[in-house]
Design an enzyme around this catalytic site. Structure first.
Site, PDB file in Angstrom:
ATOM      1  CB  VAL A   1      37.275  50.057  41.026  1.00 36.93           C
ATOM      2  CG1 VAL A   1      36.577  50.409  39.714  1.00 36.93           C
ATOM      3  CG2 VAL A   1      37.681  48.587  41.026  1.00 36.93           C
TER       4      VAL A   1
ATOM      5  N   GLY B   1      42.304  44.833  38.228  1.00 41.14           N
ATOM      6  CA  GLY B   1      43.280  45.916  38.418  1.00 41.14           C
ATOM      7  C   GLY B   1      42.617  47.273  38.244  1.00 41.14           C
TER       8      GLY B   1
ATOM      9  CE  LYS C   1      33.869  41.581  41.406  1.00 43.22           C
ATOM     10  NZ  LYS C   1      35.248  41.329  41.163  1.00 43.22           N
TER      11      LYS C   1
ATOM     12  CE  LYS D   1      34.811  38.979  37.773  1.00 47.03           C
ATOM     13  NZ  LYS D   1      36.232  38.809  38.045  1.00 47.03           N
TER      14      LYS D   1
ATOM     15  CD  GLU E   1      31.651  46.191  28.844  1.00 41.80           C
ATOM     16  OE1 GLU E   1      30.779  46.453  28.007  1.00 41.80           O
ATOM     17  OE2 GLU E   1      32.155  45.059  28.968  1.00 41.80           O
TER      18      GLU E   1
ATOM     19  CB  ILE F   1      37.664  42.075  28.525  1.00 42.29           C
ATOM     20  CG1 ILE F   1      39.012  41.550  28.990  1.00 42.29           C
ATOM     21  CG2 ILE F   1      37.276  41.468  27.182  1.00 42.29           C
ATOM     22  CD1 ILE F   1      39.028  40.045  29.223  1.00 42.29           C
TER      23      ILE F   1
HETATM   24  N1  HSE Z   1      39.008  39.734  42.118  1.00 43.37           N
HETATM   25  C1  HSE Z   1      38.588  39.905  40.766  1.00 43.37           C
HETATM   26  C2  HSE Z   1      39.542  39.126  39.872  1.00 43.37           C
HETATM   27  C3  HSE Z   1      38.596  41.372  40.424  1.00 43.37           C
HETATM   28  O1  HSE Z   1      40.617  38.763  40.338  1.00 43.37           O
HETATM   29  O2  HSE Z   1      39.206  38.860  38.725  1.00 43.37           O
HETATM   30  C4  HSE Z   1      38.040  41.705  39.080  1.00 43.37           C
HETATM   31  O3  HSE Z   1      36.682  41.365  38.988  1.00 43.37           O
END
Ligand code: HSE
Length: 406
Positions: free
Chosen positions: A12, A298, A100, A200, A124, A131
Site C-alpha cells: 500500500v 491491491g 483495518k 471490516k 477510507e 471502493i
Molecule cells: N487482505 C485484504 C483483502 C486486503 O484481501 O481484502 C484488503 O483489505
C-alpha cells in the site's frame, strides 16, 4: 502545500507514493495545494530507490518535522502502528490509514484523540480497498437511518472462491496467487478464517449505527472448509458461495452482526461479484438500497482510497469531524437470536427416513438430494438457536452448514 510522511513502504505504501507521483497534477488541482512527500518510514533499506533520501528508520524525524501535517499509516498490524498513530495525533498531525485491524481495535480511542487535538483520523482504505464506502456512510448517506449492510468485504477469499468455482483451482493454489498479487494479509489466516472481514463489518457497523462494535466478539466463520461439493449444492439452489459480512440494527437497540460463508441467491447483486472485487449493499430508510462496488484489495485501488483521505484533509483546513462512533458498551445481539435461512448437509444412509425426519423438525424445509450417503436441506427463516436445536434433534453427523441470503 501539505507535507506528508508515509509509514510503511509495502504494497500500500509504495502504491500511495506511485499514485501521488503519477497523478500529481490532478491531485494538486483537486486538493487546491501540492501534496509533498517529506518522509517514508521503513525498517528496510531502499538504496536503489530514485528518491532514497526520503527514507528514514526513525519515527522522530517525522514527529519533529513541522512541515509534516499528515501521517499516512499503511504499516498494518496493531504494533507499532497504534503507538505511532497516537503520537502523531497528539503532535497535532492528522493520520490517514488503511489499517483495518487498528481502526477496528482502537478506533474509538484514536478518533477521540484526533478530535481533542483538532486533527483528522481518516480510514477510507480500511474497508473495501478502493471502493468509496466510509465517506459515503459518513456524509452522502448521513440523512438516513441505516438499517442493514451486507458485503463481500475480503478480496482474497472472494478471489479464492471464484478461482475454485470457475477454474477448479484448489484453495492453496488460489491463495498462493492472491498472495503474489498482494491481496492477502501478512498472515493469510486472517483472510481465510474471516477475521479481516469481521474487522471490516465491525468498522461499517460502528459507523452506520454510531456505536462501537467489537470485531473480536462477532461470530465469525471463514472459508477454510468450503468444498466443491458445497459449491454444487449452492448451484442446485441457484446460489453461489460468498464470504459475507452482515450487520443490522434491531428494534431492541442491539446490533446483529456476523461473518459467514453464505449461499447467495443469483438474484442478489452480490452473487455477481467475482475475483478481487468487493461489494457493499447498504439499506437506508430514505435512500433504499445503495450498492458500492470495486476492487477490494491491491496496491493501487487501496492507494486510491488513502490518497482521497489526504486530499480531504488538504481541502478541509481547520475543520475536523467529531468522533464518528462512541463506546456504548456491549451492543451485539446474542448470536443465537440471529434470524436467517440455513442450509445443512448431513449424513444419510436411509434417505427416505432422513427426509421424513428433516420435514418433521424443520417446517417446509427444501430437500436437495445430489450426493450418495448424504442429504442437503434449506430451512425457512429461523433463529440460529432454533436451527441448532433442530440439528441436535436430528442426531446425525453434519458435513457442512451455510447461511442462505436472498
Ligand atoms: N487482505 C485484504 C483483502 C486486503 O484481501 O481484502 C484488503 O483489505
Amino acid at each position: 502545500m501539505v507535507g506528508i510522511a508515509i509509514l510503511g513502504y509495502g504494497v500500500v505504501g509504495s502504491g500511495v507514493y506511485e499514485v501521488i507521483r503519477k497523478n500529481a497534477k490532478s491531485i494538486t488541482r483537486r486538493a487546491g495545494t501540492k501534496i509533498d512527500i517529506k518522509h517514508i518510514l521503513d525498517i528496510r533499506d531502499f538504496e536503489n530507490h530514485s528518491e532514497k533520501n526520503l527514507f528514514t528508520k526513525n519515527f522522530d524525524d517525522i514527529l519533529t518535522d513541522t512541515d509534516v501535517s499528515v501521517v499516512v499509516e499503511v504499516m498494518g498490524g496493531v504494533n507499532p502502528a497504534y503507538e505511532f498513530t497516537k503520537r502523531a495525533l497528539m503532535a497535532k498531525k492528522s493520520v490517514v490509514t488503511s489499517n483495518k485491524e487498528l481502526v477496528a481495535t482502537h478506533g474509538c480511542e484514536l478518533l477521540k484523540i484526533a478530535s481533542e487535538n483538532k486533527v483528522h483520523y481518516l480510514f477510507e482504505a480500511s474497508v473495501g480497498g478502493g471502493i468509496p464506502i466510509i465517506r459515503p456512510l459518513k456524509l452522502c448517506l448521513a440523512a438516513n437511518e441505516i438499517t442493514e449492510i451486507t458485503g463481500i468485504l475480503n478480496g482474497t477469499t472472494n478471489y479464492i472462491l471464484t478461482k475454485m468455482i470457475n477454474n477448479n483451482k484448489t484453495m492453496s493454489d488460489a491463495l498462493k496467487r492472491a498472495q503474489e498479487k498482494g491481496y492477502a494479509e501478512k498472515d493469510p489466516a486472517a483472510d481465510i478464517d474471516g477475521i479481516d472481514a469481521a474487522r471490516k463489518i465491525a468498522i461499517l457497523a460502528s459507523l452506520a449505527f454510531g456505536k462501537f462494535v467489537d470485531s473480536a466478539k462477532i461470530p465469525v466463520a471463514g472459508i477454510r472448509n468450503v468444498t466443491l461439493t458445497d459449491v454444487e449444492y449452492a448451484k442446485k439452489l441457484e446460489c453461489v458461495i460468498k464470504l459475507c459480512g452482515h450487520c443490522a440494527a434491531l428494534e431492541n437497540g442491539k446490533v446483529d452482526v456476523f461473518v459467514s460463508p453464505c449461499f447467495v441467491s443469483k438474484e442478489s447483486p452480490l452473487s455477481t461479484v467475482d475475483g478481487v472485487f468487493n461489494a457493499i449493499l447498504v439499506k437506508g430508510n430514505a435512500v433504499g438500497d445503495a450498492l458500492f462496488y470495486g476492487k477490494g484489495a491491491g496496491k493501487l485501488p487501496t492507494a486510491s482510497a488513502v490518497v482521497s483521505d489526504i486530499i480531504e484533509i488538504a481541502k478541509s483546513g481547520e475543520n475536523t469531524f467529531s468522533p464518528v462512533w462512541e463506546d456504548k458498551g456491549d451492543v451485539l445481539e446474542n448470536p443465537k437470536n440471529s434470524v436467517s435461512k440455513h442450509f445443512a448437509r448431513i449424513k444419510a444412509e436411509n434417505k427416505n427416513e432422513m427426509r421424513d425426519k428433516i420435514l418433521s423438525i424443520f417446517d417446509n424445509a427444501q430437500i436437495i438430494d445430489i450426493e450418495n450417503g448424504e442429504i442437503g436441506f434449506v430451512t425457512e427463516n429461523m433463529t440460529a438457536e432454533g436451527f441448532n436445536d433442530g440439528i441436535e434433534k436430528l442426531n446425525v453427523e453434519v458435513i457442512s452448514t451455510f447461511l442462505v441470503l436472498s
